[in-house]
Design an enzyme around this catalytic site. Structure first.
Site, short mmCIF file in Angstrom:
data_model
loop_
_atom_site.label_atom_id
_atom_site.label_comp_id
_atom_site.label_asym_id
_atom_site.label_seq_id
_atom_site.Cartn_x
_atom_site.Cartn_y
_atom_site.Cartn_z
N LYS A 124 0.87 -1.18 0.00
CA LYS A 124 0.00 0.00 0.00
C LYS A 124 0.91 1.23 0.00
CE LYS A 124 -2.49 3.38 1.59
NZ LYS A 124 -1.94 4.55 0.91
N GLU A 169 9.03 1.36 11.19
CA GLU A 169 10.10 2.34 10.94
C GLU A 169 9.44 3.70 11.01
OE1 GLU A 169 13.18 1.51 10.45
OE2 GLU A 169 13.19 -0.53 9.65
N CYS A 212 13.39 10.64 7.16
CA CYS A 212 13.18 10.18 8.53
C CYS A 212 14.47 10.35 9.35
CB CYS A 212 12.73 8.74 8.53
SG CYS A 212 13.79 7.68 7.57
N GLU A 243 9.03 16.31 15.09
CA GLU A 243 9.53 16.09 13.73
C GLU A 243 8.82 17.04 12.78
OE1 GLU A 243 8.42 12.48 11.61
OE2 GLU A 243 10.51 12.23 11.02
P1 NAP Z 1 2.11 8.62 7.37
O1 NAP Z 1 1.12 9.67 7.26
O2 NAP Z 1 2.31 7.92 8.64
O3 NAP Z 1 1.75 7.55 6.22
C1 NAP Z 1 2.52 6.40 5.99
C2 NAP Z 1 1.68 5.37 5.24
O4 NAP Z 1 0.61 4.95 6.08
C3 NAP Z 1 1.03 5.91 3.97
O5 NAP Z 1 0.97 4.89 3.00
C4 NAP Z 1 -0.36 6.26 4.45
O6 NAP Z 1 -1.31 6.27 3.42
C5 NAP Z 1 -0.64 5.12 5.42
N1 NAP Z 1 -1.66 5.41 6.41
C6 NAP Z 1 -2.22 6.61 6.74
N2 NAP Z 1 -3.13 6.46 7.70
C7 NAP Z 1 -3.16 5.14 8.01
C8 NAP Z 1 -3.89 4.36 8.94
N3 NAP Z 1 -4.78 4.93 9.76
N4 NAP Z 1 -3.66 3.04 8.99
C9 NAP Z 1 -2.74 2.47 8.20
N5 NAP Z 1 -2.03 3.15 7.28
C10 NAP Z 1 -2.23 4.47 7.20
O7 NAP Z 1 3.56 9.12 6.96
P2 NAP Z 1 3.95 10.00 5.70
O8 NAP Z 1 3.42 11.38 5.95
O9 NAP Z 1 3.61 9.30 4.44
O10 NAP Z 1 5.54 9.98 5.81
C11 NAP Z 1 6.24 10.79 6.70
C12 NAP Z 1 6.58 10.07 7.97
O11 NAP Z 1 7.22 8.84 7.69
C13 NAP Z 1 7.54 10.81 8.84
O12 NAP Z 1 7.14 10.75 10.18
C14 NAP Z 1 8.84 10.08 8.66
O13 NAP Z 1 9.74 10.21 9.71
C15 NAP Z 1 8.39 8.69 8.47
N6 NAP Z 1 9.39 7.92 7.76
C16 NAP Z 1 10.12 7.00 8.44
C17 NAP Z 1 11.08 6.26 7.81
C18 NAP Z 1 11.89 5.25 8.54
O14 NAP Z 1 12.47 4.38 7.91
N7 NAP Z 1 11.97 5.29 9.85
C19 NAP Z 1 11.30 6.44 6.44
C20 NAP Z 1 10.54 7.38 5.77
C21 NAP Z 1 9.58 8.11 6.44
P3 NAP Z 1 -1.81 7.68 2.79
O15 NAP Z 1 -0.59 8.43 2.40
O16 NAP Z 1 -2.61 7.25 1.61
O17 NAP Z 1 -2.59 8.37 3.86
#
Ligand code: NAP
Ligand code: MG
Length: 492
Positions: free
Chosen positions: A175, A250, A284, A382
């Site tokens: 997804k 992650e 991240c 963050e």
């Molecule tokens: P996010 O809002 O948490 O979304 C991540 C994924 O989860 C997306 O595919 C999102 O889909 C999906 N999602 C959203 N709501 C959900 C729910 N209630 N249940 C299950 N899945 C759900 O994060 P983002 O804004 O895409 O990315 C930024 C964040 O990712 C930052 O906090 C960053 O630090 C973190 N990150 C961490 C790493 C690591 O390796 N530690 C790497 C990259 C990024 P939709 O986009 O369609 O809503």
């Protein structure tokens, strides 16, 4: 661009209800392509396909070498299509062409190839149990893996999760983020081209709250590998409790970047800019807290501010551009709101808003706040954008204390010529990765993941592969006539 389609059970398909959503180019705010907005029913079809492919299909029963041959072909096809894939990734996400061309696409190809070869390292052991018996362990696939990825490195995150899962015989439902799904749908075309058996990888696009929740909560899924924000990660963990499925998270970070007085300051300044402004700060592992030893604080801050002002913000397709736009209008607003907070919490020394000469696109200037206290919101939360906090530390001791004073624990950096000091600090930092005199060194061979609220579980390396397995103990009793304690437990 023609409308994109999802990939379920080896077939390209539309959403069950026919709904679509649109991808915007963050540099121009123009629509670039439509792709399916799937329902929970579509997600269910994908889960069933992955389940069938695992329970009945050829994939888990193939030899490692046969599966590896598929991964090598996937890597080759990605390299052949690299130019177009990089272009799509840049259009869809605003990542610079420099970044997608030199990092996202080729590094993803390397991951498929690396895992094809490395999986041979994942094997069981013979155990020295008291004779006469033979005990050994098997490392087996977990089953159906749900992979949920964010928008900042879509093609690369997909590679890490898919390659490490399928090489070991697992099947996957991916997804991608709704903000960045196109390159993953391009990836489906690669899988189709190499005749990956139906159901081995399924790609479903649409809203995270609907699809991600369904995937995480499904009792037909054995494991979730999630990359994203800490808050959504918590929700995924709750949903995964339905069948107590295996989970790796992650999550976010607020990584400290320590510069000691004896560092090569020129190298440290360049590395510190890379650590916060690469990918527009949407990393991240961004080194978003720059902690500088007092003795060199003023001179180093001056270097950082001067260099930051020289960075070129603009068209991500221009090779001379340093920072493209952020991913979306919503992300731009979040970052600008933090900059407004920062104006009260620190001293603005570079950037501070949206560039005035760019009327369209989700651009934010690379921004630096000096004299920030570690209790400031901009030092604790963050931001996920091009905003750097600079903090002063009396000495290395205080730098480490500030570095560890955070809820997160993803990465840390230290710049010094004293390698003994660096290794001591590396041991004391409570985080999953430490980079000494460098930043962003990701290797297929080295594990990556978080301490504290940056999550748990590892990707890449032997640890990353091991996550995609479960261990089974097989015990063969060799006692002639059976072990009497067992066979004669009941004296009947
Ligand atoms: P996010 O809002 O948490 O979304 C991540 C994924 O989860 C997306 O595919 C999102 O889909 C999906 N999602 C959203 N709501 C959900 C729910 N209630 N249940 C299950 N899945 C759900 O994060 P983002 O804004 O895409 O990315 C930024 C964040 O990712 C930052 O906090 C960053 O630090 C973190 N990150 C961490 C790493 C690591 O390796 N530690 C790497 C990259 C990024 P939709 O986009 O369609 O809503
Ligand atoms: Mg887009």
């Amino acid at each position: 661009m023609e409308p994109y389609r999802m990939y379920i059970d080896g077939k390209f398909c539309d959403a069950e209800a026919g709904a679509v959503t649109e991808s915007l180019n963050p540099a121009t705010e123009e629509k670039i392509a439509a792709f399916p907005l799937a329902t929970a029913k579509d997600m269910e079809a994908a889960i069933r396909a992955a389940r069938r492919a695992f329970d009945e299909g050829p994939w888990p029963r193939m030899s490692l070498a046969e599966r590896g041959a598929y991964l090598v072909r996937i890597a080759q096809e990605i390299r052949e299509a690299a130019f177009d894939l990089a272009r799509v990734e840049t259009l869809d996400t605003g990542k610079t062409t420099k970044q997608t061309t030199f990092i996202d696409i080729p590094v993803a190809a390397n991951a498929y190839e690396y895992f094809a070869g490395a999986a041979g390292e994942i094997k069981g052991e013979t155990l020295a149990v008291p004779a006469p018996a033979m005990s050994y362990t098997l490392r087996e696939a977990v089953g159906v893996v749900g992979a949920i990825i964010p928008w900042n490195y879509p093609f690369l995150m997909a590679a890490w999760k898919i390659a490490s899962s399928i090489i070991l015989g697992n099947t996957v439902v991916l997804k991608p983020s709704r903000e960045a799904s196109l390159s993953c749908l391009e990836l489906a075309r690669v899988f189709h081209k190499v005749d990956l058996p139906p159901g081995v990888v399924n790609i479903v696009t649409g809203q995270g709250v609907v699809l991600g929740q369904h995937l995480a909560g499904s009792t037909a899924v054995d494991m979730i590998t999630f990359t994203g924000s800490t808050d959504v990660g918590r929700g995924v963990m709750r949903a995964a409790a339905s069948n107590l499925k295996k989970l790796t998270l992650e999550l976010g970070g607020k990584s400290p970047n320590i510069v000691l007085a004896d560092a090569d300051l020129e190298a440290a300044a360049g590395g510190s800019l890379c650590a916060i402004f690469m990918n527009q700060g949407q990393m991240c592992v961004a080194g978003s807290r720059l902690i500088v030893e007092e003795k060199v604080y003023d001179v180093f801050l001056e270097m950082i501010a001067t260099k930051t002002k020289k960075l070129k913000v603009g068209d991500p397709q221009d090779p001379a551009t340093d920072l493209g736009p952020l991913i979306s209008a919503a992300q731009k607003k979040i970052v600008l709101d933090y900059i407004a907070v920062g104006r009260k919490e620190g001293r603005l020394v570079a950037g501070g808003g949206a560039p005035k000469d760019l009327s369209k696109g989700y651009y934010v200037e690379p921004t630096v706040f000096a004299d920030v206290g570690n209790n400031a919101r901009i030092a604790r939360e963050e931001i996920f954008g091009p905003v750097l906090c600079v903090l002063k530390a009396r000495d290395a001791e205080e730098a480490v204390r500030i570095a560890n004073d955070t809820d997160f624990g993803l990465a840390g950096m230290v710049w010094t010529r004293d390698i003994a000091a660096a290794t001591t600090i590396a041991q004391r930092l409570r985080c999953g990765t430490v980079w000494v005199n460098t930043y962003g060194g990701f290797y297929n061979e080295a594990p990556f993941g978080g301490y504290k609220q940056s999550g748990f579980g590892r990707e890449l390396g032997r640890e990353g592969l091991t996550e995609m397995t479960q261990v089974k103990h097989v015990n063969v009793d060799l006692t002639p006539g059976g072990k009497s304690l067992v066979t004669s437990w009941f004296n009947v």
